[in-house]
Write a protein that holds these residues in place. Structure first.
Motif, short mmCIF file in Angstrom:
data_model
loop_
_atom_site.label_atom_id
_atom_site.label_comp_id
_atom_site.label_asym_id
_atom_site.label_seq_id
_atom_site.Cartn_x
_atom_site.Cartn_y
_atom_site.Cartn_z
N GLY A 131 0.81 -1.21 0.00
CA GLY A 131 0.00 0.00 0.00
C GLY A 131 0.85 1.26 0.00
N MET A 132 0.29 2.30 0.60
CA MET A 132 0.96 3.60 0.58
C MET A 132 2.36 3.56 1.19
N PRO A 133 2.53 2.97 2.37
CA PRO A 133 3.90 2.94 2.93
C PRO A 133 4.86 2.16 2.02
N GLY A 134 4.37 1.08 1.44
CA GLY A 134 5.23 0.28 0.57
C GLY A 134 5.68 1.06 -0.65
N MET A 135 4.72 1.75 -1.26
CA MET A 135 5.05 2.53 -2.47
C MET A 135 5.99 3.70 -2.10
N THR A 136 5.73 4.29 -0.92
CA THR A 136 6.58 5.39 -0.45
C THR A 136 8.03 4.94 -0.30
N GLY A 137 8.20 3.82 0.37
CA GLY A 137 9.55 3.32 0.62
C GLY A 137 10.24 2.88 -0.66
N TYR A 138 9.50 2.17 -1.48
CA TYR A 138 10.06 1.61 -2.72
C TYR A 138 10.55 2.73 -3.64
N PHE A 139 9.66 3.66 -3.96
CA PHE A 139 10.04 4.71 -4.92
C PHE A 139 10.97 5.75 -4.29
N GLY A 140 10.73 6.05 -3.01
CA GLY A 140 11.59 7.01 -2.34
C GLY A 140 13.03 6.53 -2.29
N LEU A 141 13.21 5.28 -1.92
CA LEU A 141 14.58 4.75 -1.84
C LEU A 141 15.19 4.61 -3.23
N LEU A 142 14.46 3.97 -4.12
CA LEU A 142 15.09 3.64 -5.41
C LEU A 142 15.24 4.85 -6.32
N ILE A 278 9.97 13.66 -0.98
CA ILE A 278 9.18 12.75 -1.82
C ILE A 278 7.75 12.67 -1.31
N VAL A 279 6.84 12.43 -2.20
CA VAL A 279 5.44 12.16 -1.86
C VAL A 279 5.01 11.01 -2.75
N VAL A 280 4.39 10.04 -2.13
CA VAL A 280 4.11 8.76 -2.82
C VAL A 280 3.26 8.91 -4.08
N PHE A 281 2.33 9.86 -4.05
CA PHE A 281 1.35 9.93 -5.14
C PHE A 281 1.95 10.20 -6.51
N ASP A 282 3.18 10.69 -6.53
CA ASP A 282 3.80 11.02 -7.82
C ASP A 282 4.09 9.79 -8.67
N ASN A 283 4.02 8.61 -8.06
CA ASN A 283 4.42 7.41 -8.80
C ASN A 283 3.26 6.47 -9.11
N VAL A 284 2.05 7.00 -9.03
CA VAL A 284 0.86 6.15 -9.15
C VAL A 284 0.93 5.20 -10.35
N LYS A 285 1.38 5.72 -11.46
CA LYS A 285 1.37 4.89 -12.67
C LYS A 285 2.29 3.68 -12.56
N GLU A 286 3.29 3.80 -11.69
CA GLU A 286 4.24 2.70 -11.58
C GLU A 286 3.96 1.79 -10.38
N TYR A 287 2.87 2.03 -9.67
CA TYR A 287 2.55 1.17 -8.52
C TYR A 287 2.53 -0.32 -8.90
N PRO A 288 1.92 -0.68 -10.04
CA PRO A 288 1.87 -2.12 -10.35
C PRO A 288 3.25 -2.76 -10.43
N ILE A 289 4.23 -2.02 -10.97
CA ILE A 289 5.60 -2.56 -11.06
C ILE A 289 6.13 -2.82 -9.66
N ALA A 290 5.94 -1.83 -8.78
CA ALA A 290 6.46 -1.96 -7.42
C ALA A 290 5.76 -3.09 -6.68
N MET A 291 4.44 -3.18 -6.83
CA MET A 291 3.68 -4.22 -6.12
C MET A 291 4.13 -5.60 -6.56
N LYS A 292 4.41 -5.72 -7.86
CA LYS A 292 4.84 -7.02 -8.38
C LYS A 292 6.22 -7.39 -7.80
N GLU A 293 7.11 -6.41 -7.78
CA GLU A 293 8.46 -6.71 -7.28
C GLU A 293 8.44 -6.99 -5.78
N ILE A 294 7.70 -6.17 -5.03
CA ILE A 294 7.61 -6.39 -3.57
C ILE A 294 6.96 -7.74 -3.28
N GLY A 295 5.88 -8.04 -4.01
CA GLY A 295 5.21 -9.34 -3.85
C GLY A 295 6.17 -10.50 -4.08
#
Lengths: 340, 340
Positions: A131-142, A278-295
């Motif tokens: 969710g939001m924390p996951g996307m925040t950490g993933y995109f913020g770090l990378l 950083i703010v998580v919402f900027d990466n909405v379009k790439e959430y599926p990529i992150a969710m797949k990799e985290i999963g």
């Protein structure tokens, strides 16, 4: 049509907090469960996400999102189940994530709601690492931290929802990872369970001194969730071309005095380093990529999920405060209902 | 062999300043003019560059360059003339830039010395727009600030050596340019002579309010030479994805209390903006490119040079302080000798 109790327990914003939000700031309400019209659906909320960012939403100030208004049900990320639908896109029984707020039932026109599959991951996960924390950490770090194998990554709030994930992703990327957290238990957990290389207990250690020991090659990336003195301490240890990711400043959110700015910010100059928000919402379009990799990392056992689930919508004001007291251990979630 | 007087007037560091450097911190010395050995040359210093960065060199702290040691001749950028040479690379009469220090004569083995042509530009220019301040402004603005045509660029210390250049380059790049400087004369100069779109007199105006008026579309790039309250004020006006270039913090260099950190740094988060430190030396290999481009702008009249030349090496301690009192108007240079 599914049956449901006739009460919709909810928490509304009564008055904007000055400093820490207390019971005085909230209005507990028991409303009728609303009925739906054509093109609408009714969500039964199962889990409510409690996040540090919520404190910012209470301030009447220009920010990356509109403030919650006085009298509104408190905004919150949620996982719920559709229990009635007159909307073509959703059926009774569907599980959905969205921002239904701190309440048990919500009407939606489907906007901002996304179906999730409980067979792929536990429902609560969609408020955490998926969710939001996951996307925040993933995109913020990378994207902003840009960690490279062999570099040293420091993360504050390391036992929290975002911090725990950031540290683990940095490990996967081949970095030396040092977590800063409050208390012996959390520090032990970071090393023993999440595989961090070192942990600093800010409540019982001199952070600056401990950083020198834990980061013999200096700090290349700092992912900051807390701000205040810890940010200042890390600034004294950064390397040439270091990247500081400003994700939050939980230590400052309840200040009644001005935010403590980083006195050592000229270390950015000396080291030609950068500090980026950083703010998580900027990466909405790439959430599926992150969710797949985290999963994938979860399935392979490379990434562990730590959640802190508290039961009962009635506890909301106190449970929210656990974040600011550092009492949560992993992603803080309020369970407010059972799936049907 | 050229004749020269037998005295070499020089200023040495006597004691590290706490706060503002005063006469107590300096040792005025009249030494013999040194003699040279094989592979060496003797430089007669003509111009000494006075720069805010010199204050940092006086502190015994880890930085981007070694501190000046007690008893050393004060480090400074210089333009001089070779008056004696036993070095294959340099001949008597050559003009050279380097770091000969605050003195009238210096022996060199040629390392760090570069010949310059007085026919291409006035000698003092090699300490300004074609020297360290020029390279600082050019690379800091273009590489870290990344201004795009139509954006709003704000620069502090705008009537100084770096600031004046930064604003003019931003104009050449098609930006709206707002300068912050102290006093009516400087502000008038920025608009009338350098072509800035607006100027804010921080000594007589409310900077935050003036910024709102001068930057109706917000601030995209802030090139900061001063730090302190001005940095905090600009942070309240930045746009989404703004870039803040930390070039210096002259308002804080003589602090005896901790540096004022930017209390509004969380604006970086709200706006996903970045703050980045720069040091000129990182771009050494590309200096020729910058010098050629800046030289072209001067010749075409697109870029104006403003220098503030004070005569007499004896005045060094007081003249240096003009920087911190905001008394210089353009690049501050100390003239310490005549060419032969």
């Amino acid at each position: 049509m599914t049956t449901h109790t006739n009460l919709n327990k909810q928490w509304k914003l009564k008055a904007r907090p000055v400093g820490e939000p207390t019971l005085e700031n909230w209005d507990y309400n028991e409303a009728e469960v609303p009925s739906i019209g054509d093109g609408e659906l009714l969500v039964k909320v199962l889990y409510v996400s409690l996040d540090p960012a919520m404190r910012g939403w209470l301030n009447d100030a220009k920010s990356y999102i509109e403030p919650v208004q006085i009298g509104d049900v408190m905004r919150a990320g949620t996982v719920g189940q559709v229990i009635e639908s007159k909307h073509d896109g959703f059926s009774e029984g569907d599980f959905v994530v969205g921002y239904a707020g701190v309440q048990q039932y919500a009407v939606s026109d489907g906007k901002g709601l996304h179906k999730v599959d409980p067979a792929l991951a536990p429902l609560s996960t969609y408020l955490g690492v998926l969710g939001m924390p996951g996307m925040t950490g993933y995109f913020g770090l990378l994207k902003s931290g840009e960690p490279k194998s062999g570099e040293t990554v420091v993360v504050s709030g390391a036992a929290g929802a975002v911090g725990g994930l950031v540290g683990q992703i940095a490990k996967i990327k081949g970095c030396r990872v040092v977590g800063i957290a409050g208390g012996e238990d959390k520090c032990k957990f970071l090393i023993d369970e999440l595989g961090f290389d070192a942990a600093i207990d800010y409540k019982n250690e001199n952070v600056k001194k401990a950083l020198k020991e834990a980061c013999p090659k200096g700090v290349d990336v700092f992912f900051d969730n807390v701000g205040g003195q810890i940010l200042d301490d890390v600034l004294t240890q950064i390397n040439f071309k270091a990247r500081i990711v400003i994700c939050g400043a939980i230590s400052q959110y309840n200040n009644t005095t001005p935010v403590k700015g980083p006195s050592n910010y000229l270390s950015l100059l000396v080291n030609r380093a950068r500090m980026e928000g950083i703010v998580v919402f900027d990466n909405v379009k790439e959430y599926p990529i992150a969710m797949k990799e985290i999963g994938g990392w979860i399935q392979s056992g490379q990434l562990k999920v730590k959640e802190h689930i508290v039961e009962g919508i009635e506890t909301f004001p106190d449970t929210l405060m656990m974040l600011f007291k550092g009492e949560n251990f992993g992603k803080l979630i309020l369970k407010v209902g059972e799936q049907q």
